[in-house]
Design a protein around this motif. Structure first.
Motif, mmCIF file in Angstrom:
data_model
loop_
_atom_site.group_PDB
_atom_site.id
_atom_site.type_symbol
_atom_site.label_atom_id
_atom_site.label_comp_id
_atom_site.label_asym_id
_atom_site.label_seq_id
_atom_site.Cartn_x
_atom_site.Cartn_y
_atom_site.Cartn_z
ATOM 1 N N PRO A 1 13.976 -128.307 29.643
ATOM 2 C CA PRO A 1 15.296 -127.687 29.825
ATOM 3 C C PRO A 1 16.409 -128.394 29.067
ATOM 4 O O PRO A 1 17.451 -127.799 28.803
ATOM 5 C CB PRO A 1 15.516 -127.797 31.345
ATOM 6 C CG PRO A 1 14.155 -127.926 31.922
ATOM 7 C CD PRO A 1 13.364 -128.689 30.915
ATOM 8 N N LEU A 2 16.216 -129.663 28.718
ATOM 9 C CA LEU A 2 17.278 -130.417 28.050
ATOM 10 C C LEU A 2 17.020 -130.601 26.557
ATOM 11 O O LEU A 2 17.776 -131.311 25.890
ATOM 12 C CB LEU A 2 17.445 -131.795 28.715
ATOM 13 C CG LEU A 2 17.769 -131.773 30.210
ATOM 14 C CD1 LEU A 2 17.898 -133.191 30.731
ATOM 15 C CD2 LEU A 2 19.029 -130.986 30.482
ATOM 16 N N ALA A 3 15.982 -129.962 26.034
ATOM 17 C CA ALA A 3 15.646 -130.142 24.626
ATOM 18 C C ALA A 3 16.717 -129.509 23.733
ATOM 19 O O ALA A 3 17.157 -128.390 23.974
ATOM 20 C CB ALA A 3 14.292 -129.520 24.328
ATOM 21 N N ALA B 1 12.999 -119.953 25.983
ATOM 22 C CA ALA B 1 11.694 -120.442 25.531
ATOM 23 C C ALA B 1 11.657 -121.973 25.539
ATOM 24 O O ALA B 1 10.665 -122.586 25.940
ATOM 25 C CB ALA B 1 11.394 -119.912 24.132
ATOM 26 N N LYS B 2 12.765 -122.596 25.097
ATOM 27 C CA LYS B 2 12.832 -124.062 25.076
ATOM 28 C C LYS B 2 12.773 -124.634 26.487
ATOM 29 O O LYS B 2 12.133 -125.659 26.732
ATOM 30 C CB LYS B 2 14.129 -124.519 24.393
ATOM 31 C CG LYS B 2 14.102 -124.453 22.892
ATOM 32 C CD LYS B 2 15.409 -125.011 22.339
ATOM 33 C CE LYS B 2 15.449 -124.918 20.826
ATOM 34 N NZ LYS B 2 16.726 -125.429 20.274
ATOM 35 N N ARG B 3 13.475 -123.971 27.419
ATOM 36 C CA ARG B 3 13.524 -124.496 28.775
ATOM 37 C C ARG B 3 12.143 -124.511 29.424
ATOM 38 O O ARG B 3 11.888 -125.297 30.328
ATOM 39 C CB ARG B 3 14.490 -123.674 29.635
ATOM 40 C CG ARG B 3 15.949 -123.901 29.298
ATOM 41 C CD ARG B 3 16.825 -123.664 30.521
ATOM 42 N NE ARG B 3 16.636 -122.357 31.109
ATOM 43 C CZ ARG B 3 17.310 -121.267 30.765
ATOM 44 N NH1 ARG B 3 18.224 -121.328 29.826
ATOM 45 N NH2 ARG B 3 17.087 -120.119 31.354
ATOM 46 N N GLY B 4 11.268 -123.610 28.949
ATOM 47 C CA GLY B 4 9.920 -123.608 29.481
ATOM 48 C C GLY B 4 9.196 -124.908 29.172
ATOM 49 O O GLY B 4 8.296 -125.316 29.898
ATOM 50 N N LYS B 5 9.595 -125.553 28.074
ATOM 51 C CA LYS B 5 8.979 -126.824 27.682
ATOM 52 C C LYS B 5 9.814 -127.998 28.170
ATOM 53 O O LYS B 5 9.309 -128.946 28.749
ATOM 54 C CB LYS B 5 8.834 -126.866 26.166
ATOM 55 C CG LYS B 5 7.974 -125.737 25.601
ATOM 56 C CD LYS B 5 7.995 -125.733 24.089
ATOM 57 C CE LYS B 5 7.199 -124.568 23.528
ATOM 58 N NZ LYS B 5 7.277 -124.510 22.047
ATOM 59 N N MET C 1 18.514 -134.821 24.286
ATOM 60 C CA MET C 1 19.691 -133.951 24.198
ATOM 61 C C MET C 1 20.832 -134.704 23.504
ATOM 62 O O MET C 1 21.788 -135.138 24.137
ATOM 63 C CB MET C 1 20.125 -133.504 25.605
ATOM 64 C CG MET C 1 21.206 -132.439 25.605
ATOM 65 S SD MET C 1 21.813 -132.061 27.282
ATOM 66 C CE MET C 1 22.873 -133.488 27.609
ATOM 67 N N PRO C 2 20.755 -134.861 22.187
ATOM 68 C CA PRO C 2 21.832 -135.564 21.478
ATOM 69 C C PRO C 2 23.146 -134.782 21.546
ATOM 70 O O PRO C 2 23.150 -133.548 21.565
ATOM 71 C CB PRO C 2 21.316 -135.641 20.038
ATOM 72 C CG PRO C 2 20.329 -134.518 19.930
ATOM 73 C CD PRO C 2 19.692 -134.395 21.278
#
Length: 306
Positions: free
Chosen positions: A88-90, A82-86, A120-121
């Motif tokens: 990919p590195l979040a 789901a995150k990658r849809g927004k 992407m910390p």
């Protein structure tokens, strides 16, 4: 059976203690204990042996814990998809690194990572190889930078660079003015080594097996000292207590008044540094981004690998 119960048994297997596992899961110990007992009753078997000061995992429990971690990984992967849809590195990337690489790679790596991928910390963990492998297995880490070889645990591995070894000697030592030094010549020297548990110690002993003999006579190494870090050992070398072998990235850019770093003659001993992650880890873009950040570092004196 719930994901929460699976999370609890993974925590207990990792901590080997119900109290510490409860703290790690941010619940009370009775809550955790009751949930695990309920799961054991549902499965009609014991996952943990409770006795003494430490909890042990039963043989069948080991299999269940491994499967539980896999299920948790897959459940986490749903959120990652789901995150990658927004983006990919979040999201943070949990990175482990061994002690003999961390001090020399991390400062520049963190700088480039922040510049290139601020979303992407990096959450960093420095430890021994064996501990990092365990943390990868239990899902506490997403990936780790280590030196080969290490036990085959079914991890995905990407080579980063080959790093040569260098001899560090006191500035006043007879070898300090040499253009190169052979491993054979080191047999006559007092060698300072990292303590047991450091994989770089094992790498040095592979290059010069005589170091392991701790010989007190004229054959081989006369005496051996063990240090907790490469920097501690360098200070001991600078004071004239002996010589040591270090990886190339640990050689400072500025010359030292008290130390000289002399390359090995052919064949030059090296170690291969790799990035490893669980095959079930689904953030492929994050792994690629981390490799890009590593390759953005200077990496002086090493051979980069694709």
């Amino acid at each position: 059976m719930t994901l929460t119960e699976l999370r609890y048994i993974v925590a207990v297997a990792r901590e080997r203690h119900f109290g510490r596992a409860a703290e790690a899961c941010f619940v009370s110990q009775p809550t955790l204990s009751v949930a695990i007992k309920k799961l054991e009753e549902e499965l009609d078997l014991k996952i943990f042996e409770r006795g003494g000061s430490e909890v042990t995992v039963t043989p069948l429990g080991e299999e269940i814990v491994r499967q539980a971690q896999s299920v948790l990984d897959q459940a986490g992967a749903i959120k990652e998809i789901a995150k990658r849809g927004k983006d990919p590195l979040a999201g943070a990337l949990r990175l482990g690194i061994i002690y003999t690489i961390g001090p020399y790679l991390l400062p520049e790596l963190v700088k480039h990572s922040i510049e290139l991928y601020p979303q992407m910390p990096l959450m960093l963990q420095e430890n021994f190889t064996v501990k990092l492998l365990e943390m990868l297995r239990t899902g506490e880490l997403d990936c780790a930078i280590m030196a080969e070889p290490f036990p085959d645990t079914g991890l995905a591995v990407a080579p980063l660079y080959d790093e040569p070894f260098v001899v560090a000697v006191p500035a006043a030592h007879a070898l300090a003015q040499r253009a190169s030094i052979s491993a054979e010549e080191l047999k006559r020297e007092t060698m300072l080594l990292l303590g047991t548990g450091h994989c770089f110690r094992d790498h040095v002993l592979e290059v010069c097996p005589e170091f392991a003999r701790f010989s007190s006579d004229g054959e081989g190494i006369r005496r051996s000292f063990e240090g907790s870090s490469l920097e501690t050992i360098k200070h001991m070398v600078a004071s004239g207590m002996g010589i040591t072998v270090v990886p190339a990235l640990s050689v400072p850019k500025e010359p030292s008044a008290h130390l000289r770093y002399v390359p090995f003659s052919e064949p030059i001993p090296t170690r291969r540094v790799v990035l490893a992650w669980r095959r079930s880890f689904t953030r492929y873009e994050a792994i690629a981004a981390l490799r890009n950040a590593i390759y953005a570092c200077a990496l002086d004196g090493v051979k980069r690998l694709s």
